[in-house]
Design a protein around this motif. Structure first.
Motif, PDB file in Angstrom:
ATOM      1  N   ALA A  38       0.826  -1.208   0.000  1.00  0.00           N
ATOM      2  CA  ALA A  38       0.000   0.000   0.000  1.00  0.00           C
ATOM      3  C   ALA A  38       0.857   1.254   0.000  1.00  0.00           C
ATOM      4  CB  ALA A  38      -0.937  -0.007   1.208  1.00  0.00           C
ATOM      5  N   GLU A  39       1.883   1.252   0.826  1.00  0.00           N
ATOM      6  CA  GLU A  39       2.734   2.434   0.926  1.00  0.00           C
ATOM      7  C   GLU A  39       3.589   2.623  -0.310  1.00  0.00           C
ATOM      8  OE1 GLU A  39       6.545   3.109   3.597  1.00  0.00           O
ATOM      9  OE2 GLU A  39       4.720   3.530   4.738  1.00  0.00           O
ATOM     10  N   ILE A  40       4.142   1.541  -0.814  1.00  0.00           N
ATOM     11  CA  ILE A  40       5.136   1.640  -1.873  1.00  0.00           C
ATOM     12  C   ILE A  40       4.539   2.036  -3.206  1.00  0.00           C
ATOM     13  CG2 ILE A  40       5.426  -0.546  -3.119  1.00  0.00           C
ATOM     14  CD1 ILE A  40       8.052   1.259  -0.970  1.00  0.00           C
ATOM     15  N   VAL A  41       3.287   1.649  -3.459  1.00  0.00           N
ATOM     16  CA  VAL A  41       2.703   1.988  -4.753  1.00  0.00           C
ATOM     17  C   VAL A  41       1.913   3.294  -4.710  1.00  0.00           C
ATOM     18  CG1 VAL A  41       2.569  -0.435  -5.418  1.00  0.00           C
ATOM     19  CG2 VAL A  41       0.561   0.666  -4.442  1.00  0.00           C
ATOM     20  N   LEU A  42       1.496   3.733  -3.525  1.00  0.00           N
ATOM     21  CA  LEU A  42       0.661   4.929  -3.444  1.00  0.00           C
ATOM     22  C   LEU A  42       1.422   6.184  -3.033  1.00  0.00           C
ATOM     23  CD1 LEU A  42      -2.478   3.415  -1.661  1.00  0.00           C
ATOM     24  CD2 LEU A  42      -2.128   3.784  -4.110  1.00  0.00           C
ATOM     25  N   LYS A  43       2.597   6.025  -2.440  1.00  0.00           N
ATOM     26  CA  LYS A  43       3.326   7.169  -1.906  1.00  0.00           C
ATOM     27  C   LYS A  43       3.911   8.043  -3.000  1.00  0.00           C
ATOM     28  CE  LYS A  43       7.463   6.615  -0.007  1.00  0.00           C
ATOM     29  NZ  LYS A  43       8.408   7.345  -0.883  1.00  0.00           N
ATOM     30  N   ALA A  51      14.579   5.740  -2.919  1.00  0.00           N
ATOM     31  CA  ALA A  51      13.946   4.595  -3.576  1.00  0.00           C
ATOM     32  C   ALA A  51      14.752   3.314  -3.402  1.00  0.00           C
ATOM     33  CB  ALA A  51      13.730   4.901  -5.056  1.00  0.00           C
ATOM     34  N   GLN A  52      16.070   3.426  -3.402  1.00  0.00           N
ATOM     35  CA  GLN A  52      16.892   2.226  -3.300  1.00  0.00           C
ATOM     36  C   GLN A  52      16.769   1.545  -1.936  1.00  0.00           C
ATOM     37  OE1 GLN A  52      17.968   5.278  -4.020  1.00  0.00           O
ATOM     38  NE2 GLN A  52      19.808   5.865  -2.878  1.00  0.00           N
ATOM     39  N   ALA A  53      16.300   2.300  -0.924  1.00  0.00           N
ATOM     40  CA  ALA A  53      16.140   1.718   0.412  1.00  0.00           C
ATOM     41  C   ALA A  53      14.797   1.011   0.577  1.00  0.00           C
ATOM     42  CB  ALA A  53      16.272   2.815   1.472  1.00  0.00           C
ATOM     43  N   ARG A 197       6.964  -0.049  -7.803  1.00  0.00           N
ATOM     44  CA  ARG A 197       7.272   1.308  -7.354  1.00  0.00           C
ATOM     45  C   ARG A 197       7.325   2.267  -8.529  1.00  0.00           C
ATOM     46  NH1 ARG A 197      12.824   0.980  -4.830  1.00  0.00           N
ATOM     47  NH2 ARG A 197      13.175  -0.278  -6.679  1.00  0.00           N
ATOM     48  N   TYR A 198       7.941   1.818  -9.603  1.00  0.00           N
ATOM     49  CA  TYR A 198       8.163   2.702 -10.738  1.00  0.00           C
ATOM     50  C   TYR A 198       6.928   2.836 -11.625  1.00  0.00           C
ATOM     51  CZ  TYR A 198      12.974   2.073  -9.245  1.00  0.00           C
ATOM     52  OH  TYR A 198      14.116   2.035  -8.494  1.00  0.00           O
ATOM     53  N   THR A 199       6.174   1.761 -11.802  1.00  0.00           N
ATOM     54  CA  THR A 199       5.036   1.822 -12.711  1.00  0.00           C
ATOM     55  C   THR A 199       3.823   2.494 -12.067  1.00  0.00           C
ATOM     56  OG1 THR A 199       4.524  -0.470 -12.075  1.00  0.00           O
ATOM     57  CG2 THR A 199       5.759  -0.133 -14.112  1.00  0.00           C
ATOM     58  N   VAL A 200       3.314   1.934 -10.964  1.00  0.00           N
ATOM     59  CA  VAL A 200       2.106   2.491 -10.359  1.00  0.00           C
ATOM     60  C   VAL A 200       2.351   3.904  -9.843  1.00  0.00           C
ATOM     61  CG1 VAL A 200       0.317   2.179  -8.624  1.00  0.00           C
ATOM     62  CG2 VAL A 200       1.345   0.173  -9.716  1.00  0.00           C
ATOM     63  N   ARG A 201       3.435   4.104  -9.139  1.00  0.00           N
ATOM     64  CA  ARG A 201       3.729   5.421  -8.578  1.00  0.00           C
ATOM     65  C   ARG A 201       3.933   6.469  -9.676  1.00  0.00           C
ATOM     66  NH1 ARG A 201       8.814   5.675  -4.724  1.00  0.00           N
ATOM     67  NH2 ARG A 201       7.774   3.821  -3.929  1.00  0.00           N
ATOM     68  N   THR A 202       4.548   6.062 -10.760  1.00  0.00           N
ATOM     69  CA  THR A 202       4.753   7.002 -11.867  1.00  0.00           C
ATOM     70  C   THR A 202       3.428   7.440 -12.457  1.00  0.00           C
ATOM     71  OG1 THR A 202       6.887   6.015 -12.421  1.00  0.00           O
ATOM     72  CG2 THR A 202       5.814   7.300 -14.136  1.00  0.00           C
ATOM     73  N   LEU A 203       2.537   6.488 -12.690  1.00  0.00           N
ATOM     74  CA  LEU A 203       1.244   6.828 -13.273  1.00  0.00           C
ATOM     75  C   LEU A 203       0.425   7.732 -12.352  1.00  0.00           C
ATOM     76  CD1 LEU A 203      -0.413   6.224 -15.833  1.00  0.00           C
ATOM     77  CD2 LEU A 203      -1.547   4.415 -14.551  1.00  0.00           C
ATOM     78  N   LEU A 204       0.502   7.489 -11.042  1.00  0.00           N
ATOM     79  CA  LEU A 204      -0.289   8.264 -10.089  1.00  0.00           C
ATOM     80  C   LEU A 204       0.261   9.666  -9.869  1.00  0.00           C
ATOM     81  CD1 LEU A 204      -1.021   5.620  -7.296  1.00  0.00           C
ATOM     82  CD2 LEU A 204      -2.507   6.327  -9.175  1.00  0.00           C
TER      83      LEU A 204
END
Length: 273
Positions: A38-43, A51-53, A197-204
């Motif tokens: 939840a946190e990683i894709v919505l933040k 991001a690397q952490a 992280r890169y796909t969902v977060r980028t789109l949002l």
């Protein structure tokens, strides 16, 4: 029946005596993983959590959740029908190079490119200091860690946030091309979480760089689908070759490079809205 919305037809409500959330998915059943997803894709991105952490905690979670005995069975079955994979495990080769090793390679060689792109820029060479692997999965993961940065170069992924998508999607696609579906799925789980992280977060939050993100995914898939099993590569044999010749020697096809540093810088910044 006609009163039930079309998309809800066929839904069955199940009951349970459990007092806590439970499902048929071991991943959904883990509250730590639910929170991480939840946190990683919505933040949004921020300097407080590079991001690397973000992958550090989920790697440990996946290690707990995976059925190691089943994965060993899958590897053993795969080796029985795949002589190249069996020989790879039998050899059990592990790299032992250090930063100085690459200084001797000439301009334009894979070894020099690795030196210029990784060592000279102060990235760490990912060599795990650990005892000899105790299982087939241990060895597979050890080699995957040792060769990750080289896979960036071989597949055309630059060393930036969006560039991480290229080797990740190469791996997922390449696993499914050369291994049985169940084994490929087990070996690709961490790569899938990386890409979320890169796909969902980028789109949002970063739609202005979505096309760069999508292109990186497509380049990785295209290369992974066309190429041989790069996860078994012995790079020491090709460090002296040019990048193109090394790709030919290791069976890498359809690799295309794109500089995603500008888009990655936008992605790494906190959105101003």
């Amino acid at each position: 029946m006609n009163d039930i919305p079309y998309l809800l037809r066929g839904v069955s409500k199940l009951s349970t005596e459990s007092s806590t959330l439970i499902s048929s998915s071991k991943y959904l059943n883990d509250p730590r993983l639910r929170m991480w997803i939840a946190e990683i894709v919505l933040k949004q991105n921020g300097p407080d959590m590079p991001a690397q952490a973000e992958m550090y905690p989920v790697i440990a979670l996946l290690d707990e959740l995976q059925d190691k005995a089943r994965i060993e069975e899958l590897f053993t079955a795969e080796r029985a029908k795949n002589p190249a994979l069996d020989a790879w495990f039998e050899e059990g080769f592990v790299s032992d190079y250090d930063a100085d090793y690459f200084k001797a390679f000439g301009a334009g060689t894979l070894g020099r490119i690795f030196y210029d792109e990784v060592i000279a820029k102060n990235f760490e060479i990912v060599i795990y200091e650990k005892p000899p692997p105790k299982s087939q999965l241990d060895y597979f993961l050890l080699r995957s860690g040792q060769t990750h940065d080289l896979e960036h170069i071989m597949t055309g992924g630059d060393f930036s946030y969006m560039g991480e998508l290229v080797p990740a999607w190469f791996r997922i696609t390449n696993h499914f091309k050369h291994l049985s579906a169940e084994l490929a799925g087990e070996l690709s789980t961490s790569y899938m979480f990386v890409t979320l992280r890169y796909t969902v977060r980028t789109l949002l939050h970063y739609p202005e760089v979505w096309t760069i993100c999508q292109d990186a995914v497509e380049r990785g898939m295209r290369c992974g689908r066309a190429s041989g099993p790069l996860f078994m590569a012995k790079y020491e044999d090709v460090f002296h070759l040019s990048l193109e010749d090394a790709r030919v020697a290791l069976g890498v096809e359809c690799a295309t490079f794109a500089d995603t540093s500008a888009a990655s810088a936008v992605w790494a910044a906190r959105p101003q809205r």
